[in-house]
Design an enzyme around this catalytic site. Sequence first.
Site, PDB file in Angstrom:
ATOM      1  CD1 TRP A 100       1.376  -4.756  -2.285  1.00  0.00           C
ATOM      2  CD2 TRP A 100       1.515  -3.651  -0.378  1.00  0.00           C
ATOM      3  NE1 TRP A 100       2.770  -4.379  -1.820  1.00  0.00           N
ATOM      4  CE2 TRP A 100       2.800  -3.570  -0.740  1.00  0.00           C
ATOM      5  CE3 TRP A 100       1.300  -2.726   0.880  1.00  0.00           C
ATOM      6  CZ2 TRP A 100       3.984  -3.014  -0.024  1.00  0.00           C
ATOM      7  CZ3 TRP A 100       2.507  -2.106   1.344  1.00  0.00           C
ATOM      8  CH2 TRP A 100       3.899  -2.149   1.040  1.00  0.00           C
ATOM      9  CG  ASP A 167      -3.089  -0.943  -4.357  1.00  0.00           C
ATOM     10  OD1 ASP A 167      -2.559  -0.143  -5.210  1.00  0.00           O
ATOM     11  OD2 ASP A 167      -2.751  -1.532  -3.122  1.00  0.00           O
ATOM     12  CE  LYS A 191       5.848  -0.166  -4.902  1.00  0.00           C
ATOM     13  NZ  LYS A 191       4.519  -0.211  -4.208  1.00  0.00           N
TER      14      LYS A 191
HETATM   15  C1  LIG Z   1       3.844  -0.399  -2.697  1.00  0.00           C
HETATM   16  C2  LIG Z   1       2.417  -0.939  -2.887  1.00  0.00           C
HETATM   17  C3  LIG Z   1       1.627  -0.375  -1.968  1.00  0.00           C
HETATM   18  C4  LIG Z   1       2.106   0.707  -0.755  1.00  0.00           C
HETATM   19  O1  LIG Z   1       2.492   1.908  -1.081  1.00  0.00           O
HETATM   20  P1  LIG Z   1       2.863   2.858   0.152  1.00  0.00           P
HETATM   21  O2  LIG Z   1       2.833   4.140  -1.097  1.00  0.00           O
HETATM   22  O3  LIG Z   1       3.986   2.689   0.441  1.00  0.00           O
HETATM   23  O4  LIG Z   1       1.909   3.122   0.832  1.00  0.00           O
HETATM   24  C5  LIG Z   1       0.348  -0.647  -1.893  1.00  0.00           C
HETATM   25  N1  LIG Z   1      -0.183  -1.425  -3.112  1.00  0.00           N
HETATM   26  C6  LIG Z   1       0.734  -1.876  -3.772  1.00  0.00           C
HETATM   27  C7  LIG Z   1       0.122  -2.828  -5.157  1.00  0.00           C
HETATM   28  C8  LIG Z   1       2.088  -1.654  -3.906  1.00  0.00           C
HETATM   29  O5  LIG Z   1       2.910  -2.152  -4.961  1.00  0.00           O
END
Ligand SMILES: *Cc1c(COP(=O)(O)O)cnc(C)c1O
Length: 355
Positions: A100, A167, A191
Amino acid sequence: MKKHNFSAGPSILPQSVLEKASEAVLNFNDLDLSILEISHRSKDFVEVMENARDLALKHLGLQNKGYQALFLQGGASMQFLMTAYNLLEQKAAYLNTGVWSDKAIKEAKLIGDVVEVATSKSDNFNFIPKNYAVPSDVDYFHCTSNNTIYGTQMHKFPNTDVPIVCDMSSDIFSRELDFSRFSLIYAGAQKNMGPAGTTLVVVKEDILGKVSRAIPSMLNYQVQIDKESMFNTPPVFSVYVSFLTLQWLEQEGGISSIEKVNNQKADMLYKEIDRNPLFKGYVANVEDRSKMNATFNLVNDQLKETFDSHAKAAGVSGINGHRSVGGYRASLYNALPLESVKVLVEVMQEVERGA
Ligand SMILES: *Cc1c(COP(=O)(O)O)cnc(C)c1O
């Protein structure tokens, strides 16, 4: 029987939230209309959006501190680009702790210069780099607080005067942090907050308006703030279910209470991974282990079929590791009950007794 759902994402939601969400699909707020068939400008939905934004800030302790909460679309992946578009004038610093982060770096490079301050790529991201310096001449520092795929988590953040962009897709609302140390936080809902389709962005307003480029409206945080997350039709249902989950979290006592349960769950599972001779953890340093995603392997792969069939029989679901890591990954998000971890640990012990 409901499964013990360890899925990494989209992932488990509280049962009471699923029930309320189902009701609202049939009859929202006693309007005799479905939440799916009313205007996003209706009083009832505008209230949901306002309350969701307030509650997100409240949980993070960021009310009346110059922050705005937004519910946007495009997933966390859109934020890889959007953060850079709005904040990167010359140069930004990135910590590379996984796929990511890597993707975030790729997008930022379309906009400006990127300094990668450290990476654990050569070890397939099985640790969190330490002892790196954040340059003082960058527009911001970007990091990923929890690396969903590898099961690593940042337990310390650098002391720096540059704005920190983080993030937090897979550990938002899971633990207490001084969230005011971050200038921008983003998290895909699927998540630890709700269904896929919306992304929470929490941004300190005073970091905006500093880049010289023209920003397309949909990608412009200031436009989204001015329009109160309704520049266009928002993902109504995802926002509503995220709101229900934030309410559930409040009833559970907020982040400080859920963190205690999250610690218990992670302790219980890691203790078994360390004790049970059939298993080994994936993460190199114990101090980098994630409390949200526990990654582990069988020492002897020949036991895979046995372990998998025992897990299945016990109703354990979603523990296969990400394809880039292999092995197993048990995600322990807020909504996963302690009971489910107990069941997984019992399965691990059953297989040990039979081996
Ligand atoms: C799942 C995830 C993403 C991607 O998320 P999307 O909503 O599918 O774009 C980005 N960063 C982390 C840490 C993730 O777990």
